[in-house]
Scaffold this active site. Structure first.
Site, PDB file in Angstrom:
ATOM      1  N   SER A 171       0.847  -1.196   0.000  1.00  0.00           N
ATOM      2  CA  SER A 171       0.000   0.000   0.000  1.00  0.00           C
ATOM      3  C   SER A 171       0.877   1.238   0.000  1.00  0.00           C
ATOM      4  CB  SER A 171      -0.895   0.009   1.237  1.00  0.00           C
ATOM      5  OG  SER A 171      -1.438   1.301   1.393  1.00  0.00           O
ATOM      6  N   HIS A 227      -1.043  -1.367  -4.362  1.00  0.00           N
ATOM      7  CA  HIS A 227      -2.333  -1.022  -3.748  1.00  0.00           C
ATOM      8  C   HIS A 227      -2.380   0.479  -3.500  1.00  0.00           C
ATOM      9  CE1 HIS A 227      -5.947  -2.005  -1.365  1.00  0.00           C
ATOM     10  NE2 HIS A 227      -5.549  -1.071  -0.518  1.00  0.00           N
ATOM     11  N   ASP A 239      -4.584   3.602  -2.067  1.00  0.00           N
ATOM     12  CA  ASP A 239      -5.694   3.954  -1.177  1.00  0.00           C
ATOM     13  C   ASP A 239      -6.172   5.372  -1.449  1.00  0.00           C
ATOM     14  OD1 ASP A 239      -6.027   1.626   0.564  1.00  0.00           O
ATOM     15  OD2 ASP A 239      -3.965   2.034   1.176  1.00  0.00           O
ATOM     16  N   MET A 266      -8.795   8.246  -0.483  1.00  0.00           N
ATOM     17  CA  MET A 266      -9.665   8.657   0.624  1.00  0.00           C
ATOM     18  C   MET A 266     -10.106  10.101   0.441  1.00  0.00           C
ATOM     19  SD  MET A 266      -7.555   7.102   3.823  1.00  0.00           S
ATOM     20  CE  MET A 266      -6.751   5.481   3.728  1.00  0.00           C
ATOM     21  N   HIS A 316      -8.138   1.092  -4.357  1.00  0.00           N
ATOM     22  CA  HIS A 316      -9.123   0.926  -3.280  1.00  0.00           C
ATOM     23  C   HIS A 316      -9.777   2.276  -3.014  1.00  0.00           C
ATOM     24  CE1 HIS A 316      -9.587  -0.042   1.340  1.00  0.00           C
ATOM     25  NE2 HIS A 316     -10.739   0.170   0.745  1.00  0.00           N
ATOM     26  N   MET A 328     -12.108   4.739  -1.222  1.00  0.00           N
ATOM     27  CA  MET A 328     -12.839   5.033   0.024  1.00  0.00           C
ATOM     28  C   MET A 328     -13.408   6.433  -0.119  1.00  0.00           C
ATOM     29  SD  MET A 328      -9.940   3.342   2.502  1.00  0.00           S
ATOM     30  CE  MET A 328      -8.710   3.409   1.180  1.00  0.00           C
ATOM     31  N   MET A 339     -11.450  -5.852   4.908  1.00  0.00           N
ATOM     32  CA  MET A 339     -10.717  -4.940   5.785  1.00  0.00           C
ATOM     33  C   MET A 339     -10.571  -5.603   7.156  1.00  0.00           C
ATOM     34  SD  MET A 339     -10.155  -2.432   3.777  1.00  0.00           S
ATOM     35  CE  MET A 339      -9.155  -1.579   5.006  1.00  0.00           C
ATOM     36  N   PHE A 365      -6.647   4.793   7.939  1.00  0.00           N
ATOM     37  CA  PHE A 365      -5.258   5.011   8.333  1.00  0.00           C
ATOM     38  C   PHE A 365      -4.467   3.716   8.280  1.00  0.00           C
ATOM     39  CE2 PHE A 365      -8.031   7.976  10.511  1.00  0.00           C
ATOM     40  CZ  PHE A 365      -7.458   9.194  10.176  1.00  0.00           C
ATOM     41  N   GLY A 394      -1.118   1.447   9.769  1.00  0.00           N
ATOM     42  CA  GLY A 394      -0.509   1.236  11.076  1.00  0.00           C
ATOM     43  C   GLY A 394      -1.441   0.823  12.191  1.00  0.00           C
ATOM     44  N   ASP A 424      -6.698  -6.524   3.991  1.00  0.00           N
ATOM     45  CA  ASP A 424      -6.088  -5.195   4.082  1.00  0.00           C
ATOM     46  C   ASP A 424      -6.222  -4.654   5.498  1.00  0.00           C
ATOM     47  OD1 ASP A 424      -5.159  -2.607   3.589  1.00  0.00           O
ATOM     48  OD2 ASP A 424      -6.827  -2.050   2.261  1.00  0.00           O
ATOM     49  N   GLY A 425      -5.067  -4.384   6.126  1.00  0.00           N
ATOM     50  CA  GLY A 425      -5.065  -3.723   7.430  1.00  0.00           C
ATOM     51  C   GLY A 425      -4.356  -4.540   8.502  1.00  0.00           C
ATOM     52  N   GLY A 426      -3.224  -4.030   8.970  1.00  0.00           N
ATOM     53  CA  GLY A 426      -2.498  -4.716  10.035  1.00  0.00           C
ATOM     54  C   GLY A 426      -1.902  -6.043   9.611  1.00  0.00           C
TER      55      GLY A 426
HETATM   56  C1  DX5 Z   1      -6.415   1.772   5.217  1.00  0.00           C
HETATM   57  C2  DX5 Z   1      -5.908   1.235   3.913  1.00  0.00           C
HETATM   58  C3  DX5 Z   1      -4.839   0.228   4.014  1.00  0.00           C
HETATM   59  C4  DX5 Z   1      -3.613   0.670   4.774  1.00  0.00           C
HETATM   60  C5  DX5 Z   1      -2.957  -0.529   5.380  1.00  0.00           C
HETATM   61  O1  DX5 Z   1      -7.637   2.393   5.061  1.00  0.00           O
HETATM   62  O2  DX5 Z   1      -6.966   0.666   3.163  1.00  0.00           O
HETATM   63  O3  DX5 Z   1      -4.480  -0.211   2.703  1.00  0.00           O
HETATM   64  O4  DX5 Z   1      -2.686   1.335   3.970  1.00  0.00           O
HETATM   65  O5  DX5 Z   1      -1.880  -0.126   6.156  1.00  0.00           O
HETATM   66  P1  DX5 Z   1      -1.173  -1.121   7.175  1.00  0.00           P
HETATM   67  O6  DX5 Z   1      -0.637  -2.262   6.377  1.00  0.00           O
HETATM   68  O7  DX5 Z   1      -0.112  -0.282   7.802  1.00  0.00           O
HETATM   69  O8  DX5 Z   1      -2.219  -1.569   8.166  1.00  0.00           O
HETATM   70 ZN    ZN Z   2      -6.495  -0.247   1.184  1.00  0.00          ZN
END
Ligand code: DX5
Ligand code: ZN
Length: 219
Positions: free
Chosen positions: A9, A34, A36, A38, A67, A69, A138, A144, A146, A176-178
């Site tokens: 990402s 990827h 993002d 927003m 992606h 959002m 997700m 965000f 992290g 996606d996420g963490g």
């Molecule tokens: C958050 C994004 C993710 C994000 C993941 O809304 O969709 O793609 O960048 O970041 P990490 O891998 O740090 O959780």
């Molecule tokens: Zn994403």
């Protein structure tokens, strides 16, 4: 099982050097990029728009996994397709007619993905499987990088794996996420085939990207 698709990402990249960062993760073994998007409305953060996607496109050959959002999403599908998106994924909550949005994405020549927030039920796509080319789960609340991986989403990944298998089609199931070397195996065991990672890929700077990506694949 086959090696997972790794989609770094760029949210976690150095935004002042996006082209170089995209080239660096491609050289380090990334399968997709990827991106993002927003809008500060659908999610509480603002990132980038189609002009940045277009500027990045010539820098790498790997597919752009975009992606979105943003809400409403339909008015921007064409712009992201023209900017070079290969896959466009949308949240069912980002417009009133998911079926119409998915058809629009395919009409624009892109693969159509559906994204599940932690609170979104797999049932929203029960009658829509033929229209879907990718499913993104997700494992955080979007907005965000992290954040901490939500284990509550593993059962949803398993459920969506069953729904995909029932179609007989090879629909990528992305998380996606963490996602880290610790949580990636949980996702893959639950049936995921693609992993998005921001922090876990970009930490340590360019010299660490290849090892970071290899670690997500399982070492
Ligand atoms: C958050 C994004 C993710 C994000 C993941 O809304 O969709 O793609 O960048 O970041 P990490 O891998 O740090 O959780
Ligand atoms: Zn994403």
């Amino acid at each position: 099982p086959a090696s997972p698709i790794i989609a770094p990402s760029i949210l976690a990249a150095d935004f002042s050097r996006l082209g170089e960062e995209a080239r660096a993760v491609e050289a380090a073994g990334a399968d997709w990029l990827h991106i993002d998007v927003m809008d500060g409305h659908f999610v509480p953060n603002i990132t980038l728009g189609p002009d940045i996607v277009k500027a990045l496109k010539p820098h790498v050959k790997i597919p752009f996994d975009v992606h979105l959002m943003i809400a409403p999403v339909d008015p921007y599908i064409e712009a992201f397709a023209q900017a070079g998106a290969d896959i466009i994924s949308v949240h069912p909550e980002s417009g009133p007619h998911l079926n119409r949005t998915l058809k629009l994405i395919r009409q624009m020549g892109c693969k159509a993905g559906v994204v599940f927030n932690p609170s979104t039920s797999p049932s929203v796509i029960e009658w829509m499987m033929d229209e879907i080319d990718l499913i993104l789960v997700m494992s955080i609340n979007p907005g965000f990088g992290g954040q901490k991986f939500m284990r509550s989403q593993l059962a949803k990944i398993e459920k969506l794996r069953e729904m995909i298998d029932a179609t007989g089609r090879d629909i990528p199931l992305e998380v996606d996420g963490g996602v880290t070397p610790e949580t990636a195996p949980l996702c893959l065991q639950a049936g995921a085939t693609a992993l998005v990672a921001g922090t876990a890929v970009f930490k340590g700077g360019p010299s660490a990207y290849a090892a970071n990506i290899a670690a997500l694949r399982g070492g």
